[in-house]
Design a protein around this motif. Structure first.
Motif, mmCIF file in Angstrom:
data_model
loop_
_atom_site.group_PDB
_atom_site.id
_atom_site.type_symbol
_atom_site.label_atom_id
_atom_site.label_comp_id
_atom_site.label_asym_id
_atom_site.label_seq_id
_atom_site.Cartn_x
_atom_site.Cartn_y
_atom_site.Cartn_z
ATOM 1 N N ALA A 61 0.776 -1.488 0.482
ATOM 2 C CA ALA A 61 0.021 0.106 -0.423
ATOM 3 C C ALA A 61 0.698 0.915 -0.333
ATOM 4 O O ALA A 61 1.025 2.090 -0.386
ATOM 5 C CB ALA A 61 -0.744 -0.257 1.360
ATOM 6 N N SER A 62 2.369 1.237 0.278
ATOM 7 C CA SER A 62 2.835 2.174 0.532
ATOM 8 C C SER A 62 3.249 2.455 -1.043
ATOM 9 O O SER A 62 3.342 4.495 -1.487
ATOM 10 C CB SER A 62 4.538 2.088 1.560
ATOM 11 N N ALA A 63 2.930 2.135 -2.300
ATOM 12 C CA ALA A 63 3.266 2.548 -3.282
ATOM 13 C C ALA A 63 2.089 3.139 -4.142
ATOM 14 O O ALA A 63 1.931 2.703 -4.761
ATOM 15 C CB ALA A 63 3.867 1.321 -4.627
ATOM 16 N N VAL A 64 0.919 3.067 -3.506
ATOM 17 C CA VAL A 64 -0.548 3.611 -3.442
ATOM 18 C C VAL A 64 -0.894 5.222 -3.298
ATOM 19 O O VAL A 64 -0.265 5.136 -2.067
ATOM 20 C CB VAL A 64 -1.299 3.070 -3.286
ATOM 21 N N ASP A 89 1.072 8.096 0.350
ATOM 22 C CA ASP A 89 0.961 6.864 0.384
ATOM 23 C C ASP A 89 -0.373 5.834 1.579
ATOM 24 O O ASP A 89 -0.853 7.259 1.922
ATOM 25 C CB ASP A 89 2.174 6.319 1.839
ATOM 26 N N LEU A 90 -0.401 5.289 1.112
ATOM 27 C CA LEU A 90 -2.019 4.778 1.588
ATOM 28 C C LEU A 90 -1.653 3.767 2.919
ATOM 29 O O LEU A 90 -2.474 3.148 2.711
ATOM 30 C CB LEU A 90 -2.954 4.536 0.753
ATOM 31 N N THR A 91 -0.615 3.681 3.250
ATOM 32 C CA THR A 91 -0.446 2.919 4.065
ATOM 33 C C THR A 91 -1.325 2.443 5.129
ATOM 34 O O THR A 91 -1.860 1.897 5.857
ATOM 35 C CB THR A 91 1.103 2.608 4.997
ATOM 36 N N GLY A 92 -1.652 4.237 6.007
ATOM 37 C CA GLY A 92 -2.430 4.034 7.005
ATOM 38 C C GLY A 92 -3.646 4.811 6.848
ATOM 39 O O GLY A 92 -3.650 5.724 5.566
ATOM 40 N N VAL A 93 -4.498 5.053 7.506
ATOM 41 C CA VAL A 93 -5.729 6.430 7.201
ATOM 42 C C VAL A 93 -4.760 7.551 6.792
ATOM 43 O O VAL A 93 -4.546 7.755 7.646
ATOM 44 C CB VAL A 93 -6.698 6.214 8.665
#
Length: 136
Positions: A61-64, A89-93
């Protein structure tokens, strides 16, 4: 409050071997009609799962990244300051669109897209991800 609080799950074909892919998500909307007192706020948030292929390695998700594109604010009665910070980065909210300093009713619409940074060596194919929007 809120135009959505649902998860958007999609299969998308991504190129292999590195590079990027731009994926439109469709319209986003928050319609605030509570007639809030001065100083109230709302935030539309977003998070992504990893992108999983039918086989081999997933894309983290860090690639998004997320882009709210152009936000069209509409203050029906009163005032609001609406912002859309870039989210790499969409790793977290994270906050996709926010309104602060609200008085009265307001709304905002936008056309978000995500960009997937496809790592080198990635196999081309159809990947699945879940993008979740919420309004707080």
């Amino acid at each position: 409050r809120g135009g959505w609080g649902d998860a958007y799950t999609a299969y998308r074909a991504l190129p292999g071997g590195g590079g990027g892919a731009l994926v439109p998500l469709g319209g986003g909307e928050v319609d605030e009609e509570r007639g809030d007192a001065a100083g109230c706020a709302w935030a539309a948030t977003v998070i992504s799962s990893c992108l999983t292929p039918p086989a081999v390695t997933e894309i983290e998700a860090s690639a998004v990244s997320y882009d709210a594109d152009s936000v069209i604010p509409m203050v029906k009665v009163g005032t609001a300051t609406i912002t859309c910070p870039a989210q790499p980065d969409l790793t977290g909210v994270v906050t996709a669109v926010a309104a602060t300093g609200i008085t009265g009713d307001n709304s905002a619409t936008w056309n978000p897209t995500i960009t997937v940074a496809v790592p080198g060596g990635t196999v081309a194919g159809v990947y699945l991800a879940t993008i979740t929007h919420s309004v707080l």
